[in-house]
Design a protein around this motif. Structure first.
Motif, PDB file in Angstrom:
ATOM      1  N   GLN A 153     -23.437 -19.261  -3.360  1.00 47.18           N
ATOM      2  CA  GLN A 153     -23.076 -18.447  -4.509  1.00 47.18           C
ATOM      3  C   GLN A 153     -21.663 -18.831  -4.911  1.00 47.18           C
ATOM      4  N   VAL A 154     -21.519 -19.315  -6.115  1.00 47.40           N
ATOM      5  CA  VAL A 154     -20.216 -19.713  -6.624  1.00 47.40           C
ATOM      6  C   VAL A 154     -19.759 -18.662  -7.596  1.00 47.40           C
ATOM      7  N   VAL A 155     -18.667 -17.988  -7.316  1.00 42.39           N
ATOM      8  CA  VAL A 155     -18.218 -16.869  -8.141  1.00 42.39           C
ATOM      9  C   VAL A 155     -16.782 -17.114  -8.555  1.00 42.39           C
ATOM     10  N   LEU A 156     -16.575 -17.331  -9.852  1.00 45.25           N
ATOM     11  CA  LEU A 156     -15.227 -17.441 -10.385  1.00 45.25           C
ATOM     12  C   LEU A 156     -14.811 -16.070 -10.853  1.00 45.25           C
ATOM     13  N   LYS A 157     -13.787 -15.505 -10.278  1.00 49.93           N
ATOM     14  CA  LYS A 157     -13.482 -14.098 -10.530  1.00 49.93           C
ATOM     15  C   LYS A 157     -12.077 -13.914 -11.053  1.00 49.93           C
ATOM     16  N   ASP A 158     -11.941 -12.924 -11.906  1.00 53.78           N
ATOM     17  CA  ASP A 158     -10.657 -12.469 -12.416  1.00 53.78           C
ATOM     18  C   ASP A 158     -10.391 -11.097 -11.816  1.00 53.78           C
ATOM     19  N   PRO A 159      -9.228 -10.807 -11.304  1.00 58.78           N
ATOM     20  CA  PRO A 159      -8.970  -9.489 -10.695  1.00 58.78           C
ATOM     21  C   PRO A 159      -9.197  -8.333 -11.638  1.00 58.78           C
ATOM     22  N   THR A 160      -9.151  -8.550 -12.910  1.00 54.10           N
ATOM     23  CA  THR A 160      -9.366  -7.444 -13.847  1.00 54.10           C
ATOM     24  C   THR A 160     -10.823  -7.058 -13.953  1.00 54.10           C
ATOM     25  N   TRP A 192     -19.474 -16.758   4.609  1.00 59.08           N
ATOM     26  CA  TRP A 192     -18.107 -17.214   4.368  1.00 59.08           C
ATOM     27  C   TRP A 192     -17.781 -17.150   2.885  1.00 59.08           C
ATOM     28  N   VAL A 193     -16.492 -17.172   2.615  1.00 60.94           N
ATOM     29  CA  VAL A 193     -16.006 -17.340   1.251  1.00 60.94           C
ATOM     30  C   VAL A 193     -14.936 -18.418   1.261  1.00 60.94           C
ATOM     31  N   LEU A 194     -14.950 -19.231   0.212  1.00 58.83           N
ATOM     32  CA  LEU A 194     -13.930 -20.254   0.029  1.00 58.83           C
ATOM     33  C   LEU A 194     -13.141 -19.880  -1.222  1.00 58.83           C
ATOM     34  N   VAL A 195     -11.858 -19.548  -1.034  1.00 63.18           N
ATOM     35  CA  VAL A 195     -11.003 -19.096  -2.127  1.00 63.18           C
ATOM     36  C   VAL A 195     -10.094 -20.242  -2.531  1.00 63.18           C
ATOM     37  N   LEU A 196     -10.090 -20.581  -3.819  1.00 60.16           N
ATOM     38  CA  LEU A 196      -9.252 -21.647  -4.364  1.00 60.16           C
ATOM     39  C   LEU A 196      -8.376 -21.044  -5.454  1.00 60.16           C
ATOM     40  N   VAL A 197      -7.042 -21.150  -5.280  1.00 56.98           N
ATOM     41  CA  VAL A 197      -6.084 -20.530  -6.192  1.00 56.98           C
ATOM     42  C   VAL A 197      -5.222 -21.629  -6.817  1.00 56.98           C
ATOM     43  N   PRO A 198      -5.347 -21.897  -8.143  1.00 61.88           N
ATOM     44  CA  PRO A 198      -4.462 -22.874  -8.788  1.00 61.88           C
ATOM     45  C   PRO A 198      -3.016 -22.364  -8.787  1.00 61.88           C
ATOM     46  N   LEU A 199      -2.066 -23.230  -8.373  1.00 63.79           N
ATOM     47  CA  LEU A 199      -0.641 -22.874  -8.324  1.00 63.79           C
ATOM     48  C   LEU A 199       0.148 -23.961  -9.051  1.00 63.79           C
ATOM     49  N   GLY A 228      -8.496 -20.627 -23.338  1.00 61.31           N
ATOM     50  CA  GLY A 228      -7.213 -21.244 -23.671  1.00 61.31           C
ATOM     51  C   GLY A 228      -6.115 -20.860 -22.710  1.00 61.31           C
ATOM     52  N   ARG A 229      -6.465 -20.208 -21.588  1.00 66.51           N
ATOM     53  CA  ARG A 229      -5.466 -19.790 -20.611  1.00 66.51           C
ATOM     54  C   ARG A 229      -5.791 -20.410 -19.263  1.00 66.51           C
ATOM     55  N   SER A 230      -4.806 -20.386 -18.386  1.00 66.92           N
ATOM     56  CA  SER A 230      -5.015 -20.950 -17.055  1.00 66.92           C
ATOM     57  C   SER A 230      -5.866 -20.025 -16.216  1.00 66.92           C
ATOM     58  N   ALA A 231      -6.624 -20.613 -15.294  1.00 70.23           N
ATOM     59  CA  ALA A 231      -7.462 -19.820 -14.403  1.00 70.23           C
ATOM     60  C   ALA A 231      -6.617 -19.186 -13.311  1.00 70.23           C
ATOM     61  N   GLN A 232      -7.074 -18.074 -12.789  1.00 74.02           N
ATOM     62  CA  GLN A 232      -6.345 -17.355 -11.741  1.00 74.02           C
ATOM     63  C   GLN A 232      -6.815 -17.734 -10.349  1.00 74.02           C
ATOM     64  N   LEU A 233      -8.108 -17.745 -10.134  1.00 75.82           N
ATOM     65  CA  LEU A 233      -8.626 -18.121  -8.826  1.00 75.82           C
ATOM     66  C   LEU A 233     -10.125 -18.372  -8.937  1.00 75.82           C
ATOM     67  N   SER A 234     -10.685 -18.992  -7.902  1.00 71.00           N
ATOM     68  CA  SER A 234     -12.124 -19.237  -7.812  1.00 71.00           C
ATOM     69  C   SER A 234     -12.584 -18.827  -6.418  1.00 71.00           C
ATOM     70  N   VAL A 235     -13.779 -18.242  -6.335  1.00 73.19           N
ATOM     71  CA  VAL A 235     -14.351 -17.830  -5.058  1.00 73.19           C
ATOM     72  C   VAL A 235     -15.729 -18.452  -4.934  1.00 73.19           C
TER      73      VAL A 235
END
Length: 887
Positions: free
Chosen positions: A252-259, A849-856, A836-843
């Motif tokens: 399961q690939v979930v791209l999530k926004d905290p909002t 398991w979960v694999l969290v990827l955070v662009p910095l 048009g905005r930068s991504a916050q994170l991907s899960v």
């Protein structure tokens, strides 16, 4: 000692001074003397009059037991009486009664439902006198009440299905918090599910579970990261479109926004995370606008549900103007998205107090009606139906329900009172008839005594000596006496005979109000010997002609009324047309028939039809209430119009009501079939798109579970249940459209992701054999590790690393960093295309398991951890984002 005296002695300890009055009333109604009282008549008095008196002193059950004891003491009740009752009830009635008792047993848990008390009252009244004439109507009413209870239960079970689905969804949102409250919520859900499996309502458990779930959800929502961003969020679920459950090879690939998905933020105490000390204490001043908005949505949803529960519980008083206005204000406030707060509690208290007042008023009204009924001097067979209805009403009141039929019972009682008045007038007329007959006999004996022996005279005197003569027969005899005296007077030319003939002619004329004064004046002149005989004959003849004209007019009016009544009732009314034709023939032959008996017959028929129509309108009112939302309002309005027409003294035509009711029943079945088809299509679409996951799928799942259960209950649901299903279906269809759009977006993302690199990334979750292990496959590592990464080192975190340009800048990973870099690049590209905005994170969500990827900025954070840690990791990421971006 006679049975009457024995009964009186047995009742004195129970009723005191009222015992003698009750027994006297009983024998008077039975039309017998105290010495003639037998066992069956004594049983009737005990079960009707004495039982009603005892109810004022004790509960109905205790009163019934006391009556049974009295019957046993007097030796009246026994196997023979029970056998006669059983034989009096037909096999069909026995079967229906058995069904009603089984239904009452099934619904005995729901004591606060007024329909249960009503059904119990119907059954008790039937059992008291199975041979009564009211049993058939009571059995029909019992079946209707049982059907209403079944529809109400099915609708409530359907709502409980939705409650279970929503509680399971809420549990999934807060389950990662852990602790005693989560376990309590799990236990409550289990209890509700067990009760639901047995088709039993668990109202208290549902209330507690929903309150607990709402509090915990508000905690979760209030713990969302500070300063939430509004970047785009896309949810992906499975590569396979319709795969309901993820497998190790179907991540399961979930791209999530905290909002969109709010994680839990629990401040860790110094001694570690305490999952047993979950206290709901929100600091609203510290919350963001987004957090407050989500908490407000939870409050609005709970307030709306509680308001619906109040509307169902206090439906009997919601039509009052002050309550209806407040209810509209509250619903408008909820529609605007504003929680009700203390207003809901105040409104609930107002409803409760108003219901108590209405119940008290209904009890007083019942006592008033029962007292008026007890004073009626009518045969038992006339008062028994209303007495049975009042007994059912009493059971409804004792169950806490407000009977809707009190107004109708009052109208029925007024009809009985009018009937009693008519009986009194009839008895008075009969007394006057007997007195007039005695006078006519004396006058005829005196006038005809010189002519005894003649055939005409003897025949007339024989007819006059009949013991029972009706008013119409008396009129005919008077006319015959007038003709006989006129004939005898012509033969003998005696003035006294002629005057007696004129007097008999006047007496033979029917009592007509416009002619009564002239009739009395002429009668006075004849009796006092005033005026000439010729003038008197002319005056009498003129009065007779006026009487003929007036009677002919009355007959024309009666014929028009009979025809109009026949058109309304769709009947020929032969029983009225035949006497009307006989009166016309008599008028054509010179005899003036009194139209009063025909008018009375017409009035009696109209009264009977009025009572029948009133009872039918009462049933239609109940049906209209059950069909509200599907056109029942129009039916209720037409019933009210017919009721007003009936109260105005006219018989309404119910054709339009019958046609409208038929249309509404067909519309109900059409809606039932339409809902079944739409639910099937929705569930099929949901099964196709649910793999996308995310917030929309999470919100849609309980609705689909609810609708899936609804398909099984559709044949047994009433209109209110069907409308609730339709509302849920419309909401689910709206979410399904949104879910389909997210599904298409997910497919687009999957096409853009590099399949080979994704497979390489996922290969890490397959445990290699020792032989396969080589230096090239060993985890990539770095020696230095920034202090900020140490915040993420906790039990359950398998690996953590900072990646830059496809290489590990800090930390370690069990797979090649280039695979993660490909996902970072695609994530940034997709986010720019969508918003048009930068991504916050991907899960990336896998079964365990979960694999969290955070662009910095130019780097990226990669964390591999157990799925239960996701919420805490997201909190830490947002808390330390500035430090991470500074690396």
């Amino acid at each position: 000692m006679s049975l009457y005296q024995t009964l009186s002695k047995s009742l004195e300890p129970v009723l005191g001074e009222r015992a003698r009055a009750v027994l006297e009333e009983g024998v008077r109604r039975l039309g017998i003397s105290p010495d003639q009282l037998d066992a069956s008549q004594a049983e009737t008095i005990l079960k009707r009059l004495v039982y009603r008196e005892l109810q004022a002193k004790m509960s109905p059950g205790a009163a019934r037991s006391r009556i049974e004891e009295l019957l046993k003491e007097l030796g009246i009740a026994g196997e023979k009486a029970a056998q006669s009752k059983a034989e009096a009830m037909s096999a069909h009635a026995s079967a229906v009664l058995a069904d009603l008792e089984a239904g009452l047993k099934r619904f005995s848990l729901y004591l606060d439902w007024p329909e249960v008390g009503r059904l119990r009252g119907v059954i008790n009244v039937i059992k008291q006198d199975p041979a009564a004439a009211t049993v058939r109507s009571l059995l029909r009413e019992g079946q209707e009440v049982l059907a209403q209870l079944e529809e109400k239960l099915q609708a409530a079970l359907l709502r409980q299905t939705r409650d279970i689905a929503e509680l399971e969804m809420n549990l999934s949102r807060v389950q990662s918090v852990g602790g005693a409250k989560v376990r309590r919520l799990e236990n409550l859900i289990r209890l509700i599910q067990e009760a639901h499996a047995q088709e039993t309502l668990a109202v208290a458990e549902v209330e507690r579970a929903r309150a607990l779930a709402a509090d915990m959800r508000k905690l979760v929502e209030s713990s969302v990261v500070q300063n939430p961003t509004s970047e785009a969020a896309i949810t992906l679920d499975t590569i396979e479109d319709a795969s309901p459950i993820a497998t190790p090879t179907e991540p399961q690939v979930v791209l999530k926004d905290p909002t969109i998905e709010a994680p839990v933020m629990l401040d860790e105490p110094a001694d570690g995370f305490d999952d047993e000390a979950l206290v709901i204490d929100l600091d609203f001043e510290a919350l963001t606008t987004e957090q407050l908005s989500r908490i407000r949505e939870i409050d609005v949803a709970e307030d709306a549900r509680q308001l619906e529960s109040l509307k169902e519980r206090y439906a009997a008083v919601l039509s009052l103007p002050n309550l209806a206005g407040q209810l509209a204000d509250l619903e408008a406030q909820l529609a605007a998205g504003i929680p009700l707060g203390e207003r809901l509690g105040a409104f609930s208290e107002l409803l409760k107090n108003t219901h108590v007042e209405a119940l008290t008023e209904a009890r007083v009204r019942y006592e008033w009606l029962a007292d008026r009924l007890g004073r009626l001097e009518l045969p038992l067979e006339r008062t028994a139906p209303l007495q049975a209805r009042l007994a059912v009403t009493l059971e409804t009141l004792q169950a806490g329900g407000i009977p809707h039929e009190l107004a109708e019972l009052e109208r029925n009682l007024e009809s009985l009172e009018l009937e009693e008045k008519a009986h009194r007038e009839s008895r008075a007329r009969q007394a006057r008839l007997e007195a007039a007959l005695t006078t006519l006999r004396a006058e005829a004996e005196q006038a005809l005594s010189p002519f005894r022996g003649r055939a005409q005279v003897e025949s007339f005197l024989t007819a006059l000596a009949a013991p029972d003569i009706s008013e119409a027969a008396l009129t005919t005899l008077r006319q015959e006496l007038s003709e006989l005296l006129s004939q005898l007077a012509r033969e003998r030319e005696e003035e006294s005979l002629k005057r007696m003939g004129l007097r008999a002619t006047l007496q033979a004329l029917p009592s007509l109000e416009p002619l009564d004064s002239d009739k009395r004046h002429l009668m006075q002149q004849i009796e006092q010997g005033l005026g000439s005989l010729d003038e008197l004959e002319s005056a009498v003849q003129a009065l007779a002609e006026r009487a003929k004209t007036l009677v002919a007019s009355k007959l024309d009016d009666l014929e028009a009324r009979i025809q109009h009544l026949g058109r309304i009732l769709k009947e020929s009314l032969i029983e009225l047309k035949q006497p009307l034709q006989a009166s016309r023939q008599a008028l054509a032959q010179g005899r003036i028939a009194d139209p009063a008996p025909l008018e009375q017959a017409l009035s009696d028929l109209v009264a009977a039809r009025r009572a029948s129509i009133a009872e039918e309108l009462t049933r239609y009112e109940a049906v209209a209430r059950s069909l509200k939302g599907l056109g029942g309002e129009e039916l209720e309005e037409k019933v009210a119009q017919a009721r007003a027409y009936l109260q105005a003294g006219e018989l309404p035509d119910l054709t339009e009501i019958h046609e409208l009711l038929g249309r509404l029943r067909r519309a109900q079945e059409t809606l039932r079939a339409e809902l079944g088809a739409r639910i099937g299509a929705l569930l099929e679409a949901y099964n196709t798109h649910k793999g996308v996951g995310g917030e929309t799928a999470l919100r849609l799942k309980p609705l689909c579970d609810f609708l899936q259960s609804a398909t099984e209950r559709l044949p047994r649901l009433g209109v209110s249940g069907l409308l609730e299903v339709r509302r849920a279906l419309e909401e689910a269809e709206r979410l399904e459209v949104q879910l389909a759009q997210e599904y298409q977006a997910a497919q687009s993302v999957l096409q853009q992701l590099k399949g080979a690199d994704l497979e390489a990334l996922l290969d890490i979750f397959e445990t290699p054999s020792p032989a396969q292990t080589s230096p090239q496959t060993e985890p990539a590592r770095t020696t230095g590790e920034p202090s900020v990464l140490q915040q993420f080192q906790m039990r359950g975190v398998e690996a953590i690393a900072i990646i830059e340009a496809g290489r590990i800048a800090a930390g370690s990973l069990p797979f090649a960093p280039k695979s993660a870099q490909v996902i970072f690049d695609d994530l940034l590209s997709l986010a720019n295309e969508l918003s048009g905005r930068s991504a916050q994170l991907s899960v990336i969500s896998l079964p365990q398991w979960v694999l969290v990827l955070v662009p910095l900025k130019q780097k990226g954070l990669v964390i591999l951890a157990e799925k239960a840690l996701l919420s805490r990791l997201l909190v830490l990421i947002e808390r330390h984002r500035d430090a991470l971006e500074a690396l």
